[in-house]
Design a protein around this motif. Structure first.
Motif, mmCIF file in Angstrom:
data_model
loop_
_atom_site.group_PDB
_atom_site.id
_atom_site.type_symbol
_atom_site.label_atom_id
_atom_site.label_comp_id
_atom_site.label_asym_id
_atom_site.label_seq_id
_atom_site.Cartn_x
_atom_site.Cartn_y
_atom_site.Cartn_z
ATOM 1 N N GLY A 96 -1.149 -37.932 -16.629
ATOM 2 C CA GLY A 96 -0.665 -38.095 -18.067
ATOM 3 C C GLY A 96 -1.070 -39.494 -18.445
ATOM 4 O O GLY A 96 -1.258 -39.825 -19.886
ATOM 5 N N VAL A 97 -1.725 -40.322 -17.803
ATOM 6 C CA VAL A 97 -2.343 -41.376 -18.129
ATOM 7 C C VAL A 97 -3.706 -41.207 -18.810
ATOM 8 O O VAL A 97 -4.298 -40.430 -18.517
ATOM 9 N N SER A 98 -3.780 -41.945 -19.986
ATOM 10 C CA SER A 98 -5.175 -41.475 -20.937
ATOM 11 C C SER A 98 -6.234 -42.244 -20.362
ATOM 12 O O SER A 98 -7.453 -41.499 -20.554
ATOM 13 N N ASN A 99 -6.134 -43.473 -19.750
ATOM 14 C CA ASN A 99 -7.371 -44.084 -19.278
ATOM 15 C C ASN A 99 -6.922 -44.868 -17.999
ATOM 16 O O ASN A 99 -5.877 -45.501 -18.056
ATOM 17 N N ILE A 100 -7.677 -44.703 -17.172
ATOM 18 C CA ILE A 100 -7.535 -45.806 -15.758
ATOM 19 C C ILE A 100 -8.712 -46.867 -16.109
ATOM 20 O O ILE A 100 -9.839 -46.713 -16.570
ATOM 21 N N ILE A 101 -8.154 -48.052 -15.508
ATOM 22 C CA ILE A 101 -9.145 -49.151 -15.489
ATOM 23 C C ILE A 101 -9.119 -49.685 -13.919
ATOM 24 O O ILE A 101 -8.116 -49.827 -13.149
ATOM 25 N N CYS A 102 -10.396 -49.541 -13.628
ATOM 26 C CA CYS A 102 -10.868 -49.920 -11.986
ATOM 27 C C CYS A 102 -11.741 -51.137 -12.017
ATOM 28 O O CYS A 102 -12.391 -51.457 -12.906
ATOM 29 N N SER A 103 -11.145 -52.169 -11.050
ATOM 30 C CA SER A 103 -11.793 -53.368 -10.987
ATOM 31 C C SER A 103 -12.451 -53.518 -9.324
ATOM 32 O O SER A 103 -13.628 -53.311 -9.206
ATOM 33 N N SER A 104 -11.639 -53.438 -8.466
ATOM 34 C CA SER A 104 -12.013 -53.683 -7.157
ATOM 35 C C SER A 104 -12.742 -52.564 -6.569
ATOM 36 O O SER A 104 -13.733 -52.670 -5.843
ATOM 37 N N MET A 105 -12.202 -51.307 -7.177
ATOM 38 C CA MET A 105 -13.069 -50.251 -6.550
ATOM 39 C C MET A 105 -14.471 -50.049 -6.927
ATOM 40 O O MET A 105 -15.071 -49.672 -6.220
ATOM 41 N N ALA A 106 -14.898 -50.605 -8.219
ATOM 42 C CA ALA A 106 -16.125 -50.618 -8.517
ATOM 43 C C ALA A 106 -16.841 -51.578 -7.698
ATOM 44 O O ALA A 106 -18.238 -51.128 -7.667
ATOM 45 N N VAL A 107 -16.283 -52.358 -7.112
ATOM 46 C CA VAL A 107 -17.147 -53.263 -5.964
ATOM 47 C C VAL A 107 -16.982 -52.568 -4.675
ATOM 48 O O VAL A 107 -18.218 -52.690 -3.883
ATOM 49 N N LYS A 108 -15.952 -52.419 -4.088
ATOM 50 C CA LYS A 108 -15.672 -52.078 -2.704
ATOM 51 C C LYS A 108 -15.930 -50.431 -2.372
ATOM 52 O O LYS A 108 -16.004 -50.244 -1.209
ATOM 53 N N ASN A 109 -15.892 -49.566 -3.400
ATOM 54 C CA ASN A 109 -16.005 -48.451 -3.449
ATOM 55 C C ASN A 109 -16.776 -47.759 -4.343
ATOM 56 O O ASN A 109 -16.475 -46.735 -5.123
ATOM 57 N N LYS A 110 -18.051 -48.210 -4.459
ATOM 58 C CA LYS A 110 -18.828 -48.131 -5.637
ATOM 59 C C LYS A 110 -19.264 -46.496 -5.840
ATOM 60 O O LYS A 110 -19.152 -45.917 -6.934
ATOM 61 N N GLU A 111 -19.484 -45.906 -4.743
ATOM 62 C CA GLU A 111 -19.700 -44.524 -4.995
ATOM 63 C C GLU A 111 -18.736 -43.543 -5.450
ATOM 64 O O GLU A 111 -19.011 -42.642 -6.356
ATOM 65 N N SER A 112 -17.541 -43.921 -5.113
ATOM 66 C CA SER A 112 -16.602 -43.305 -5.451
ATOM 67 C C SER A 112 -16.221 -43.289 -7.075
ATOM 68 O O SER A 112 -15.759 -42.637 -7.865
ATOM 69 N N TRP A 113 -16.421 -44.737 -7.425
ATOM 70 C CA TRP A 113 -16.234 -45.251 -8.629
ATOM 71 C C TRP A 113 -17.198 -44.534 -9.686
ATOM 72 O O TRP A 113 -16.986 -43.935 -10.841
ATOM 73 N N LEU A 114 -18.402 -44.286 -9.213
ATOM 74 C CA LEU A 114 -19.681 -43.629 -9.812
ATOM 75 C C LEU A 114 -19.381 -42.252 -10.006
ATOM 76 O O LEU A 114 -19.551 -41.426 -11.105
ATOM 77 N N SER A 115 -18.627 -41.645 -9.146
ATOM 78 C CA SER A 115 -18.036 -40.048 -8.984
ATOM 79 C C SER A 115 -16.853 -40.087 -10.439
ATOM 80 O O SER A 115 -16.961 -39.085 -11.015
ATOM 81 N N VAL A 116 -15.923 -41.148 -10.423
ATOM 82 C CA VAL A 116 -14.975 -41.085 -11.352
ATOM 83 C C VAL A 116 -15.827 -41.132 -12.641
ATOM 84 O O VAL A 116 -15.276 -40.274 -13.752
ATOM 85 N N LEU A 117 -16.800 -41.906 -12.932
ATOM 86 C CA LEU A 117 -17.596 -41.926 -14.300
ATOM 87 C C LEU A 117 -18.185 -40.536 -14.492
ATOM 88 O O LEU A 117 -17.861 -40.014 -15.516
ATOM 89 N N ASP A 118 -18.641 -40.182 -13.350
ATOM 90 C CA ASP A 118 -19.395 -38.565 -13.724
ATOM 91 C C ASP A 118 -18.125 -37.380 -14.200
ATOM 92 O O ASP A 118 -18.409 -36.574 -14.937
ATOM 93 N N SER A 119 -16.897 -37.547 -13.726
ATOM 94 C CA SER A 119 -16.084 -36.549 -13.613
ATOM 95 C C SER A 119 -15.240 -36.846 -15.027
ATOM 96 O O SER A 119 -14.926 -35.926 -15.675
#
Length: 239
Positions: A96-119
């Motif tokens: 039910g969260v409307s938006n998520i904010i990612c910081s470290s993930m965008a650095v340490k787990n970049k491919e997963s973060w890009l997949s989040v953006l895709d989805s």
């Protein structure tokens, strides 16, 4: 400009850290729902919640408090802290969260973060913390040896729309936001929506940020320290 009231949660309490230091904690309220209810009653329909336990431990210690706030008050919440993987991001958005904010993930787990953006596209906000002009991560203890263009362009290519940017030197200080930083960011990346965070001390800071036509600003300590009233904040708020 969207003015977004902030709630930082640590062990189920509403707190603020000074420059991100867990040893310098001020407790403002031991009931997060009561705090959120004040924002709702004033007319705010969207708030910013950080799980400080999550940010430090990688576990969503305060998720139940966030769920109660969204369910009981019917307001939208953008939240960050402890989001380390695609599954973490997906779970929060499904809760039910409307938006998520990612910081470290965008650095340490970049491919997963890009997949989040895709989805999830616009529901995924990059939390970009800057220390001396460099991207900081891991609780602001480390900095990335990349230019901002090198860091952001792959995300923009995958649909990044919104960046919440904090100048660490200003966070929790009430010294005023780094106006030059946000001006430069907007000039360099005109197609991104920037949300300012850190340093807001009074109405004049909100006015200055509004004049820069920023997308939004997060307000925390200035409100809790009675430097800004909710009415002050509403004057600069465009839903």
């Amino acid at each position: 400009m969207k003015v977004i009231p902030a709630i930082d949660l640590l062990d189920g309490q509403v707190v603020r850290l000074h420059k991100g230091n867990y040893e310098e904690v001020t407790i403002y309220n031991d009931n997060p729902l009561d705090e959120a209810r004040k924002f709702k009653a004033a007319g705010f329909e969207h708030i910013h919640i950080v799980d400080l336990n999550g940010a430090k431990e990688g576990k969503f210690i305060n998720l139940e408090h966030i769920k109660i706030i969204t369910q009981e008050l019917g307001i939208s919440v953008q939240t960050g802290g402890g989001i380390r993987s695609y599954d973490d991001a997906s779970m929060l958005l499904e809760k039910g969260v409307s938006n998520i904010i990612c910081s470290s993930m965008a650095v340490k787990n970049k491919e997963s973060w890009l997949s989040v953006l895709d989805s999830y596209g616009g529901r995924a906000i990059l939390g970009m913390d800057l220390k001396d002009g460099k991207v900081a991560y891991s609780g602001w203890l480390e900095t990335l040896d990349q230019t901002l263009v090198e860091f952001l362009q792959p995300m923009i290519d995958r649909g990044l729309q919104t960046v919440l940017s904090t100048d660490i030197s200003k966070d929790g200080t009430l010294e005023g936001p780094n106006l030059e930083l946000y001006k430069n960011l907007k000039s360099q990346f005109p197609n991104l929506n920037f949300i300012a965070s850190g340093g807001v001390s009074d109405s004049s800071d909100l006015e200055a940020l509004e004049q820069q036509e920023l997308y939004g600003v997060v307000v925390g300590r200035a409100y809790y320290e009675n430097k800004l009233t909710l009415d002050d904040m509403l004057k600069y708020h465009t839903p």
